[in-house]
Write a protein that holds these residues in place. Structure first.
Motif, PDB file in Angstrom:
ATOM      1  N   MET A   8      -3.611  -4.955  -5.015  1.00  0.00           N
ATOM      2  CA  MET A   8      -3.087  -3.714  -5.579  1.00  0.00           C
ATOM      3  C   MET A   8      -3.829  -3.277  -6.846  1.00  0.00           C
ATOM      4  O   MET A   8      -3.354  -2.407  -7.570  1.00  0.00           O
ATOM      5  CB  MET A   8      -1.595  -3.861  -5.867  1.00  0.00           C
ATOM      6  N   LEU A  11      -4.091   0.397  -7.135  1.00  0.00           N
ATOM      7  CA  LEU A  11      -2.869   1.175  -6.933  1.00  0.00           C
ATOM      8  C   LEU A  11      -2.556   1.936  -8.212  1.00  0.00           C
ATOM      9  O   LEU A  11      -2.432   1.340  -9.285  1.00  0.00           O
ATOM     10  CB  LEU A  11      -1.695   0.252  -6.588  1.00  0.00           C
ATOM     11  N   HIS A  49      -1.869   3.304  -0.006  1.00  0.00           N
ATOM     12  CA  HIS A  49      -0.915   2.790  -0.984  1.00  0.00           C
ATOM     13  C   HIS A  49       0.455   3.438  -0.865  1.00  0.00           C
ATOM     14  O   HIS A  49       1.461   2.844  -1.261  1.00  0.00           O
ATOM     15  CB  HIS A  49      -1.438   2.992  -2.405  1.00  0.00           C
ATOM     16  N   TYR A  52       3.549   1.650   0.510  1.00  0.00           N
ATOM     17  CA  TYR A  52       4.398   0.805  -0.329  1.00  0.00           C
ATOM     18  C   TYR A  52       5.640   1.557  -0.800  1.00  0.00           C
ATOM     19  O   TYR A  52       6.630   0.951  -1.178  1.00  0.00           O
ATOM     20  CB  TYR A  52       3.650   0.312  -1.564  1.00  0.00           C
ATOM     21  N   ASN A 122      -0.106  -8.771  -8.378  1.00  0.00           N
ATOM     22  CA  ASN A 122       0.102  -7.590  -7.537  1.00  0.00           C
ATOM     23  C   ASN A 122       1.423  -6.904  -7.851  1.00  0.00           C
ATOM     24  O   ASN A 122       1.490  -5.686  -7.970  1.00  0.00           O
ATOM     25  CB  ASN A 122       0.048  -7.977  -6.054  1.00  0.00           C
ATOM     26  N   PHE A 126       2.385  -3.142  -9.106  1.00  0.00           N
ATOM     27  CA  PHE A 126       3.316  -2.352  -8.299  1.00  0.00           C
ATOM     28  C   PHE A 126       4.502  -1.888  -9.148  1.00  0.00           C
ATOM     29  O   PHE A 126       4.890  -0.719  -9.104  1.00  0.00           O
ATOM     30  CB  PHE A 126       3.779  -3.177  -7.097  1.00  0.00           C
TER      31      PHE A 126
END
Length: 152
Positions: A8, A11, A49, A52, A122, A126
Motif C-alpha cells: 500500500m 495508496l 486501490h 479497499y 500497510n 491504509f
C-alpha cells in the motif's frame, strides 16, 4: 516478489488533477455529476486501490456501480461514514486481513500474503488514507447534499 515490499506504499488520495498519470482513477466529485470528469474540486483514488474502500460503499448503496457514476445522497454518506469510522476502530487492533473482512475487499491471494507480511506498515498507510477520506467527505457534506462517485 520481494517480501519487504509495502503493497500500500502508493495508496493515497490525490487532490490535484495535475498529479494524475493516466485515467485509471475513481473520482469523488462534490455534488451531482455535472457531466464532466476531472473536476477541480474532486479527489481521486487509483482504481486498484479503490477496491479497499468500495465494500463499505456497496453495503450502504446497492446501486453503486464501479464502472459508471453513482450519485450518493448525504443520508447514505452518513451511513458510509459510520462504517468507515468502525473500520478505523478495527484497524487499531487488527492483526490479520480477515479481521477487516466486513469492511474491506482485497483481491488475490498473492496480494493478501504480501499485505500480511508487512501488515502494520500497510495498515498504517491504509488507516491514514481512510481517515483522510472520512475528513474530506465530512467537509463536503457541510455544503453539499450529495457526492458523486465516478468510476471507470
Amino acid at each position: 516478489m520481494d517480501s519487504d515490499w509495502i503493497v500500500m506504499s502508493d495508496l493515497k488520495i490525490i487532490r490535484n488533477k495535475s498529479e494524475l498519470d493516466g485515467t485509471h482513477f475513481v473520482e469523488l466529485q462534490p455534488g451531482h455529476f455535472n457531466g464532466k470528469h476531472w473536476s477541480d474540486n474532486s479527489i481521486f483514488i487509483m482504481d486498484d486501490h479503490f477496491s479497499y474502500f468500495d465494500r463499505v460503499i456497496k453495503s450502504a448503496v446497492s446501486r453503486y456501480d464501479f464502472y459508471g457514476y453513482t450519485v450518493i445522497k448525504k443520508s447514505e454518506w452518513l451511513e458510509i461514514l459510520e462504517l468507515y469510522k468502525k473500520l478505523l476502530v478495527e484497524l487499531e487492533t487488527a492483526k490479520h486481513l480477515s479481521d477487516l473482512k466486513p469492511y474491506v475487499s482485497i483481491y488475490g491471494d498473492g496480494i493478501n500474503r504480501l499485505i500480511q507480511q508487512r501488515f502494520d506498515d500497510n495498515m498504517g498507510i491504509f488507516k491514514k488514507t481512510v481517515q483522510e477520506l472520512v475528513d474530506w467527505i465530512e467537509e463536503q457534506l457541510k455544503n453539499k447534499k450529495c457526492i458523486t462517485i465516478i468510476g471507470l
